[in-house]
Scaffold this motif. Structure first.
Motif, PDB file in Angstrom:
ATOM      1  N   TYR A  36       0.832  -1.203   0.000  1.00  0.00           N
ATOM      2  CA  TYR A  36       0.000   0.000   0.000  1.00  0.00           C
ATOM      3  C   TYR A  36       0.867   1.253   0.000  1.00  0.00           C
ATOM      4  O   TYR A  36       0.588   2.229  -0.690  1.00  0.00           O
ATOM      5  CB  TYR A  36      -0.914   0.010   1.226  1.00  0.00           C
ATOM      6  N   PHE A  60      -4.121  -1.001  12.861  1.00  0.00           N
ATOM      7  CA  PHE A  60      -4.040  -2.464  12.942  1.00  0.00           C
ATOM      8  C   PHE A  60      -3.864  -2.963  14.371  1.00  0.00           C
ATOM      9  O   PHE A  60      -3.784  -4.166  14.607  1.00  0.00           O
ATOM     10  CB  PHE A  60      -2.899  -2.998  12.075  1.00  0.00           C
ATOM     11  N   ARG A  62      -5.262  -4.230  16.877  1.00  0.00           N
ATOM     12  CA  ARG A  62      -6.558  -4.812  17.213  1.00  0.00           C
ATOM     13  C   ARG A  62      -6.362  -6.048  18.058  1.00  0.00           C
ATOM     14  O   ARG A  62      -5.257  -6.578  18.146  1.00  0.00           O
ATOM     15  CB  ARG A  62      -7.290  -5.228  15.941  1.00  0.00           C
ATOM     16  N   TYR A  64      -7.063  -9.104  17.617  1.00  0.00           N
ATOM     17  CA  TYR A  64      -6.543 -10.348  17.043  1.00  0.00           C
ATOM     18  C   TYR A  64      -5.098 -10.211  16.570  1.00  0.00           C
ATOM     19  O   TYR A  64      -4.451 -11.205  16.294  1.00  0.00           O
ATOM     20  CB  TYR A  64      -7.450 -10.837  15.893  1.00  0.00           C
TER      21      TYR A  64
ATOM     22  N   CYS B  30      -8.821  -7.073  -1.557  1.00  0.00           N
ATOM     23  CA  CYS B  30      -9.294  -5.733  -1.218  1.00  0.00           C
ATOM     24  C   CYS B  30      -9.574  -4.934  -2.492  1.00  0.00           C
ATOM     25  O   CYS B  30     -10.635  -4.322  -2.647  1.00  0.00           O
ATOM     26  CB  CYS B  30      -8.205  -5.064  -0.387  1.00  0.00           C
ATOM     27  N   VAL B  41     -13.200  -0.121   0.357  1.00  0.00           N
ATOM     28  CA  VAL B  41     -12.981  -1.255   1.254  1.00  0.00           C
ATOM     29  C   VAL B  41     -11.644  -1.066   1.954  1.00  0.00           C
ATOM     30  O   VAL B  41     -10.616  -0.882   1.318  1.00  0.00           O
ATOM     31  CB  VAL B  41     -12.969  -2.570   0.454  1.00  0.00           C
ATOM     32  N   LYS B  42     -11.691  -1.081   3.254  1.00  0.00           N
ATOM     33  CA  LYS B  42     -10.463  -0.837   4.016  1.00  0.00           C
ATOM     34  C   LYS B  42      -9.688  -2.136   4.230  1.00  0.00           C
ATOM     35  O   LYS B  42     -10.282  -3.176   4.514  1.00  0.00           O
ATOM     36  CB  LYS B  42     -10.809  -0.218   5.372  1.00  0.00           C
ATOM     37  N   LEU B  43      -8.391  -2.019   4.098  1.00  0.00           N
ATOM     38  CA  LEU B  43      -7.532  -3.189   4.255  1.00  0.00           C
ATOM     39  C   LEU B  43      -7.708  -3.818   5.630  1.00  0.00           C
ATOM     40  O   LEU B  43      -7.785  -5.038   5.761  1.00  0.00           O
ATOM     41  CB  LEU B  43      -6.076  -2.789   4.040  1.00  0.00           C
ATOM     42  N   GLY B  44      -7.814  -2.939   6.618  1.00  0.00           N
ATOM     43  CA  GLY B  44      -7.925  -3.441   7.985  1.00  0.00           C
ATOM     44  C   GLY B  44      -9.141  -4.332   8.153  1.00  0.00           C
ATOM     45  O   GLY B  44      -9.083  -5.374   8.809  1.00  0.00           O
ATOM     46  N   VAL B  45     -10.251  -3.949   7.477  1.00  0.00           N
ATOM     47  CA  VAL B  45     -11.487  -4.712   7.608  1.00  0.00           C
ATOM     48  C   VAL B  45     -11.319  -6.064   6.927  1.00  0.00           C
ATOM     49  O   VAL B  45     -11.669  -7.115   7.491  1.00  0.00           O
ATOM     50  CB  VAL B  45     -12.649  -3.921   6.976  1.00  0.00           C
ATOM     51  N   HIS B  47      -8.634  -7.620   6.337  1.00  0.00           N
ATOM     52  CA  HIS B  47      -7.688  -8.411   7.113  1.00  0.00           C
ATOM     53  C   HIS B  47      -8.389  -9.114   8.268  1.00  0.00           C
ATOM     54  O   HIS B  47      -8.209 -10.305   8.498  1.00  0.00           O
ATOM     55  CB  HIS B  47      -6.594  -7.499   7.648  1.00  0.00           C
TER      56      HIS B  47
END
Lengths: 878, 110
Positions: A36, A60, A62, A64, B30, B41-45, B47
């Motif tokens: 990215y 990130f 989070r 998990y 994504c 669409v967010k990468l974090g979601v 993931h």
């Protein structure tokens, strides 16, 4: 080629990711973010891409992705902590002397820290019991006359300001107004009890959370002639009877109804009272009220605002500024500046006039804190110093640990744990010292006793433990870094080749600093002590020996005088308005007809005809007052030489000045006597002050009794019993003049005690540190000394060899610190104090010499031990 | 029971994995979703969803070969497991059932 560094995402963010992310997710996640990032660099530019990268890394974080604490590692570190504690314990026990030095040094310094923490937690708990603690603000004011900005802010403001704020301001929930002056004898039937309190308006109980046991918060102080009394006051007045609804007589005059009983104000409240009178009582007297509703009468009213949550303080302040702009023209040449102060800062703000009770002020706290810091730092120095000095003995242990697999961080933890163990054991001792110190600290000054309890609560204990751990870490951080950086191979190859000793200069500097601090504190204390002695034995110009000053508290003097004069020990009795030379001032204006345009302020005391002979004031010319009946108009005055000088009366000839007329306090008074100048103010104020004696034409405040007796205490008791017979209501308030003079310098005495105590601590810690260093260096050189001895060196020579380095350090400290103290006194202290005693350098040198002797004694005994050791024993052991 | 039901976004991600066959890794999924759904669409979601799918046993993953792109980090490729295929089929069947019940007229008015 492009610089790779600039192109890469921020390293710290990557590191953060590596730190928190689970290892199995990490690689893939990092790859994604990099992909990215590269894409963003192309489309949005480097800066934005970096920003997005950082945000993504944070996003990130989070559940998990977070690395779970690994059980095995946890287990290992727990096991290791056990091992660290064990090895640390062993090392502490093995080096009994060094551990003792460290523990005692830390304990002594920490005990002061504990006092500081207890003080702080006391101060911080002030007024916390108010439910609206965060929403209450006090209105401050500053009086400015003719643009003179010299005055400080005061905690008081005018009644008018309080009422205007209440009536006109929006966005304020309640305004509580308190006014001083509601103090008097309260009479119930035949019982008279003197009580102290304030006038308060009906919002008082809405703003403050003083607990009403009986009565209603909304109405208790609403009606005129109603009052609220404290539980204790109720008990004093009515015993166990119901007090509420009863009528009492205030000051033998007005009747008040008791409308509420309030629980005793908590100790940690800045407002203390035994009773409160409704402010509406004062408002019922229209004429008196008009006189008081003046904009510049800012001396006796406290105004507290209850603000809503999230109140706009700047807006409120600008409204206050507008209010004073509008009202200033109502008084000539005067500007009253208003300000707000939150309840939480009441105990901390310095130099605020007209406080309700004693406050600590932040300067004192900072000074005390600073001195504590210096002392604790000094003890931490000792620890660092001794640990590193002993490094030679521990390096092999560290080397083996490392070879077995300890990481740098493990070694560092080990040494931190060791330091914390030492500091925790020091805490136990410090706590003991704290209990010993507490009563002494509280009795340093009467005000301190009123302000603090220094009681321990579980929270304070928690703070103590936290503080001890913090001190442990601070002391251990440097040794632990030092040991964790040791190179294992080098150490194990040859322990002696390891140069742990190359920090010798650094350690010498630490010793010099410690001794500088000690010498500065000791010589400064000696200097201050000299000043204190000088001030309390100052030649005031009259005789205060064996004079007892009784505060009459509104009593008529005649009866008391008659009874007391019958005592054989009493040589004379006089009456006066106030006690001079202890910081009391009473002043008025004075004019002389010879210089009509010149007027000046003059201090005065009103006295009766017995005062001058009793106190031994010296008349240069003229005569003393003669007895006059009360009704005669005041017509005579006795002046001092300074008055003659000020107006150049009769060319300063005292004889010719007799009979001249002065206008004092708008009255024409004939000069009947000229006296020698005397010290009207405290002896650290300037001496030459225009002073006059006027004839006492009203009730005296003070009765002065000259006693001639070998048993002063017995005489005091006799006088006290006479007082109790005549006035059973008020407690006997009498003090010997010399004692009052000493009390006038209580602040100085408190500083002296504190400084002296800290000096003592600094010396103990510095000496301990020195002792440790001496023991260590002499031990290291034991072999050298033995060989020298075998070769024929004498004990004296060895003593000189071992000791000279340390003596040199002591001399350096003396040379550095003594001039600092002398310069400080001469350039900072003396220019700001009048009548100071000359600096006695000889005395200071004596103090320094005492420290040096102590240090020499320590160096001497230790080196002598080494020098006397049997060389055969030492060399055999190798 | 938790684990057998698919959420809307989960189903989409699982379908994308199935459609992309061997090329399904987080960024590609994504991008593909973004293109097809026309929403950001967010990468974090993605993931998080991939992680959840794997936890439920509907997808499995393996690391690919290291390349020069992505700062030398390997990609994690996802494939649909048998359980995943079953649950995809199940939800399709469910939908088909409903579709077959709707009279054609009702939808023609759109």
């Amino acid at each position: 080629m492009e610089e790779p560094k600039k192109k890469a995402p921020p390293a710290w963010a990557t590191q953060l990711l590596t730190w928190y992310c689970k290892p199995e997710l990490l690689e893939d996640l990092q790859g994604d973010l990099n992909e990215y990032y590269d894409r963003n660099v192309k489309t949005k530019g480097i800066r934005k891409a970096r920003l997005i990268y950082i945000i993504d890394v944070l996003k990130f974080f989070r559940l998990y992705t977070i690395r779970k604490p690994e059980f095995l590692n946890l287990l290992i570190s727990w096991i290791m902590i056990g091992s660290y504690i064990k090895t640390s314990g062993r090392s502490i026990v093995r080096n009994k002397l060094f551990s003792a030095i460290n523990i005692i040094g830390l304990a002594v310094s920490m005990s002061v820290g504990l006092v500081l923490i207890a003080t702080l937690s006391d101060v911080l708990s002030y007024d916390k019991f108010h439910a609206n603690y965060n929403k209450i603000h006090r209105v401050l004011s500053r009086y400015e006359y003719l643009g003179d900005k010299g005055n400080n802010f005061m905690a008081t403001t005018s009644l008018k300001a309080g009422r205007l704020i209440k009536e006109e301001f929006t966005g304020i929930e309640e305004v509580a107004i308190l006014q001083s002056g509601f103090d008097s004898d309260i009479k119930v039937g035949e019982k008279i009890v003197p009580l102290h309190g304030y006038w308060a308006n009906e919002s008082f109980f809405k703003v403050f959370s003083f607990e009403l046991l009986h009565g209603h918060t909304a109405t208790a102080l609403k009606e005129p002639f109603s009052m609220v009394i404290s539980e204790t006051a109720a008990k004093k007045l009515f015993g166990n009877e119901e007090a509420i609804g009863k009528v009492v007589t205030y000051n033998n005059d007005k009747s008040y109804t008791i409308t509420g009983i309030v629980k005793e104000p908590p100790f940690f409240s800045h407002i203390h009272f035994e009773m409160l009178g409704s402010l509406s009582t004062k408002e019922s007297d229209k004429k008196a009220l008009d006189e008081e509703m003046v904009w510049d009468s800012v001396w006796n009213t406290w105004v507290y605002l209850l603000l809503p949550q999230n109140a706009d303080i700047p807006l409120l302040k600008s409204n206050l500024a507008q209010l004073s702009k509008r009202e200033d023209p109502s008084v000539k040449n005067t500007h009253i500046e208003l300000d707000l102060q939150p309840l939480s800062s009441i105990m901390f703000r310095d130099s605020l006039g007209n406080q309700m009770g004693p406050v600590l002020g932040s300067t004192l706290l900072w000074v005390f804190g600073g001195l504590c810091f210096v002392v604790i730092l000094s003890a931490c120095f000792n620890y660092t110093n001794l640990s590193i000095a002993r490094s030679l003995k521990r390096t092999r242990e560290v080397g083996i640990r490392k070879v077995i697999g300890a990481l740098n961080s493990n070694v560092a933890t080990q040494f931190i744990v060791e330091a914390v163990i030492i500091s925790l054991s020091a805490l136990a001792m410090a706590l003991l010292l704290f209990f010993l110190l507490r009563p002494h600290f509280l009795s340093i000054e009467p005000d301190i006793q009123k302000m603090f309890t220094l009681h321990l609560s579980p929270v304070t204990i928690l703070y103590f433990v936290g503080f001890a751990i913090f001190v442990g870490i601070a002391a251990g951080i440097f040794p632990s870094v030092f040991f964790s950086n040791i190179n294992a191979i080098q150490v194990l190859k040859s322990a002696t080749s390891f140069r742990g000793m190359n920090r010798i200069t650094g350690r010498k500097i630490l010793i010099v600093i410690q001794f500088c601090i000690s010498i500065i504190l000791v010589s400064a204390s000696i200097g201050v002590y000299r000043q204190y002695q000088h001030y309390i034995s100052f030649d005031l110009g009259f005789n205060t020996e064996n004079v007892l000053n009784i505060s009459l508290q509104g009593n008529k003097a005649e009866l008391l005088k008659k009874e007391i004069s019958e005592l054989p020990e009493v040589k004379g009795i006089s009456q006066s308005l106030l006690v001079t030379s202890v910081g009391n001032y009473w002043g008025t204006n004075m004019k002389y007809h010879g210089t009509p345009n010149d007027s000046c302020g003059v201090s005065y005391n009103s006295i009766d005809e017995n005062y001058i002979p009793l106190m031994g004031h010296q008349l240069i010319a003229g005569k003393n007052f003669s007895v006059k009946p009360d009704s005669v108009e005041e017509s005579e005055v006795i002046v001092n030489m300074q008055v003659l000088k000020r107006f150049n009366i009769a060319n300063q000839d005292p004889q010719k000045a007799i009979g001249d007329v002065l206008k004092v306090d708008r009255k024409n008074l004939t000069i009947i006597g000229v006296m020698k100048d005397f010290q009207y103010g405290r002896s650290n104020n300037k001496t030459s002050q225009e002073t006059v004696f006027r004839y006492l034409d009203r009730k005296a405040n003070i009765m002065n009794i000259k006693i001639q007796s070998n048993d002063l205490i017995g005489t005091y008791a006799k006088i006290e019993s006479i007082w109790k017979k005549i006035d059973p209501v008020h407690p006997f308030e009498a003090k010997f003049y010399n004692q009052q003079i000493e009390e006038a310098f209580a602040g100085l005495r408190a500083t002296l005690k504190l400084a002296g105590f800290l000096a003592f601590l600094a010396i103990s810690i510095a000496s301990l540190g020195l002792l440790g260093m001496v023991v260590f260096t002499t031990e290291i050189r034991l072999k050298e000394v033995s060989i020298r001895k075998v070769m024929g060196a004498s004990e004296g020579k060895l003593l000189f060899l071992l000791g000279k380095g340390f003596v040199f350090l002591l001399l350096i400290s003396t040379v550095i610190s003594l001039p600092i103290v002398i310069l400080f006194f001469q350039n900072v202290v003396f220019p700001n104090t009048a009548n100071h005693a000359p600096l006695n350098i000889f005395e200071m040198l004596l103090g320094v010499l005492a420290i040096l002797l102590l240090a020499l004694l320590m160096i001497g005994t230790q080196t002598l031990k080494v020098a006397r050791a049997n060389p055969a024993e030492v060399l055999k052991n190798e | 029971m938790k684990g057998t039901n698919l959420g809307e976004f989960e189903e989409l991600v699982l379908l994308t994995i199935a459609a992309m066959v061997t090329e399904a890794y987080s960024v590609a999924i994504c991008d593909d979703l973004e293109k097809k759904t026309k929403r950001s669409v967010k990468l974090g979601v993605v993931h998080a969803v991939l992680n959840r799918l794997e936890e439920k046993g509907l997808a499995k993953s393996s690391l690919g070969e290291a390349t020069n792109a992505r700062g030398g980090k390997r990609k994690r490729y996802y494939t649909v497991t048998n359980a995943g295929k079953a649950s995809l089929l199940k939800s399709k069947e469910l939908r088909d059932q409903y579709w077959s019940l709707i009279p054609e007229l009702t939808l023609k008015r759109i």
